[in-house]
Design a protein around this motif. Sequence first.
Motif, short mmCIF file in Angstrom:
data_model
loop_
_atom_site.label_atom_id
_atom_site.label_comp_id
_atom_site.label_asym_id
_atom_site.label_seq_id
_atom_site.Cartn_x
_atom_site.Cartn_y
_atom_site.Cartn_z
N GLY A 92 17.34 45.59 23.31
CA GLY A 92 16.39 46.60 23.78
C GLY A 92 15.05 46.48 23.10
O GLY A 92 13.99 46.49 23.75
N HIS A 120 13.14 43.37 24.24
CA HIS A 120 12.50 43.58 25.54
C HIS A 120 11.22 44.39 25.39
O HIS A 120 10.18 44.05 25.98
CB HIS A 120 13.47 44.29 26.48
N MET A 157 12.26 52.59 26.99
CA MET A 157 12.43 51.80 28.21
C MET A 157 12.13 52.64 29.45
O MET A 157 11.55 52.16 30.42
CB MET A 157 13.86 51.24 28.28
N PRO A 159 17.34 44.84 30.97
CA PRO A 159 16.41 45.87 31.45
C PRO A 159 16.30 45.90 32.97
O PRO A 159 16.27 46.97 33.57
CB PRO A 159 15.08 45.46 30.80
#
Length: 725
Positions: free
Chosen positions: A372, A375, A619, A705
Amino acid sequence: MALLALMCLTHTFAQNHTISNPEIQKIFDEVMAFRHQNNLDQALKSLDKAAELAEKNEDFKALLDTYHKYALLYLDREDSETASFYLARASILLKDLAYPHGEAVHKFINAILLYKSENNFQAINMLEEARELSNDRNLLNNILLVEAYIFMNIDKLDDAEKNYNALLVNSDEKERAFLATKANLGLSRLNRQLEKPEESVKHAEAALELAEKNGFFKEMLLANVWLTTLYEQLDRYRESLEHNRNVAQIKDSLFTIDKIELEAKTADNIRFNHMSDEISKLTENNEKLSQSANRSEITAILTSAFLVIISLLAISLFRNNQIKLKTNDLLHTKNKELELARDSAISAMKAKTNFLSTVTHELRTPLYAVTGLTHLLLEENPAQHQKEHLKSLKFSGDYLLNFINDILQINKIDADKVEPLSVEFKLKKVLTDVIDSLQQNAKEKKTKINLHYDQQIPQNLLGDPMKISQIFMNLIGNALKFTKDGQVDVIAKLLKRDHDDIRLYFEVKDNGIGISEEQQKTIFDSFEQGSIQINREYGGTGLGLTIVKSLLGLFGSKIELESDLGKGSSFFFELELKTEDKAVAEVSFELNLEEFDFKGLHVLVVEDNKINQVITKKMLNKKEITCDIANNGNEAIDLAKANRYDAILMDIHMPGISGEEATRQIRKFDKEIPIIALTAISLDDSLDSFYAAGCNDVVTKPFKPEVFYQKIGENIFRSKIADKA
């Protein structure tokens, strides 16, 4: 008390009893060695020689000792009846002998018989009488041992412990190691009774070490049996299984039916011969008396002889029956051992499976943070040199995730946690999607993927598209890994159709490096890559083909392989599926990621891990989605009641109530809101149970993602798309 009694003994008699005849003493030493090695057949034969020699030399003390040793050997065989016979013969000799040591041994054997018949206090008194008659070190140590057994029977554990500890450090010239072995076994059982498992294991291991070092086979067996139980109770299944295997090996090699029958035959022959001698003596007396007029005495002698003969016949029949019973008991015991070995193997397999499942599940949480954050950092326009490092980090995270997923998949199959579904799907689309997802890998390898699809295959099939996709993902991915500047052919053919039942042939063929005949034997085993060199050059975990084999096993199919080194490989199999030919118009409800307009959406994130909360929130914010955070299932229910959300992202594993239970509670007052399960799925998790609880979709952590955004978009906008359609 026992130690004090030892110290206070007078020294009227010799410290250690020895036989005047060196030849007989040598035989007695042999008998003791055979007895310790559980070789009762040879012990009885040797003792028979000692008896003949003692009778020949008219050495009545040695003969008395021989009878006592016979009694002890038959007690080892659990034959108290024959032991009593020899004890009776010894009693006759004792009447005419001034032999205190012989009297002490006589009382010692009587004490054992009393102990075996559970007359514990009489046995203790008899041992005290024996102790007063002799200070022979070996006899006194054996008295301590039997006394400890009796103390264990009557729950005088402190006294038993004193005796056992005294025997641990004994200085017995004849049986030092044997007595220490017995003492360690006794202390092991005593500590288990006192709920001191570690101490119990320590003494059992010590007993096993001594037994193995000195060839005490019966004690080796007892120690291994006891350690099997102890380690199982401590949940140390690997050690338990190891000792259980030792038990089977010892019994197979030493405690066989042939050995039992041989020992029984030797024991019966010797007993029969000795009883025959008694009959001969009676017959001789009868002949002498027959010359006299005393017919009453003749009648009595004849009656006695007749009774002895009948007794011998009865004993012989009894012993034959005992042999049969022992043989049947041995077979029954063998069956029990096999069942125990099977159960232990199953327990060990379950322990291994649960361990791997726990490890893979726990690795997903930190891995979610790695993937995570990587990304998010890549999305923040890093410097060029940082971007390279982040891409490497992303690759490593994806590689580790695939490895964890592979282990979990094998564990689920091994634990019978996976069953094939039967849903409608389009085979050609499944194969095309797999090939499309691997095109980037193919380009890097400068390899072309060709699909040869038989158009006669029905359009709509019933089966498990996810598992079929996994099979081809692994087979085609494996082919690409070992093929450079070549081609991979994916073949699907219709072999047979019988109404709704069809049989399909599949093949994945490449012209890569190929597989040698030797490597083909183990290529489908877990973690097998063919060789260390191949693993280093091409990478991978060696689990792909194992997963293929296991998944095909769920369908009742088998993977086959043909390969030539340097020319390429061909993996092929057949599948039986069902078809449903329905004239249903194909309506695609799939949207590309860029078609979703996430701006303005408001979702609820249910997550107990603080790091995961931060990453998930960032995100979402990247797509201009706002969110509230619930730390557990109870908070999620309260927030869902009080607010309106476009979707709920629900973690499954949380303290308190689980995500499944929270979903069920929310569904009671809100049937429409999309709920997407976010879970680091474990061995016991079932996707079916998630859907049954009310989840609309499932995303496994750590997730990619693009998959994360796609699932959110599909579930929030699906109803709108359906309305437009």
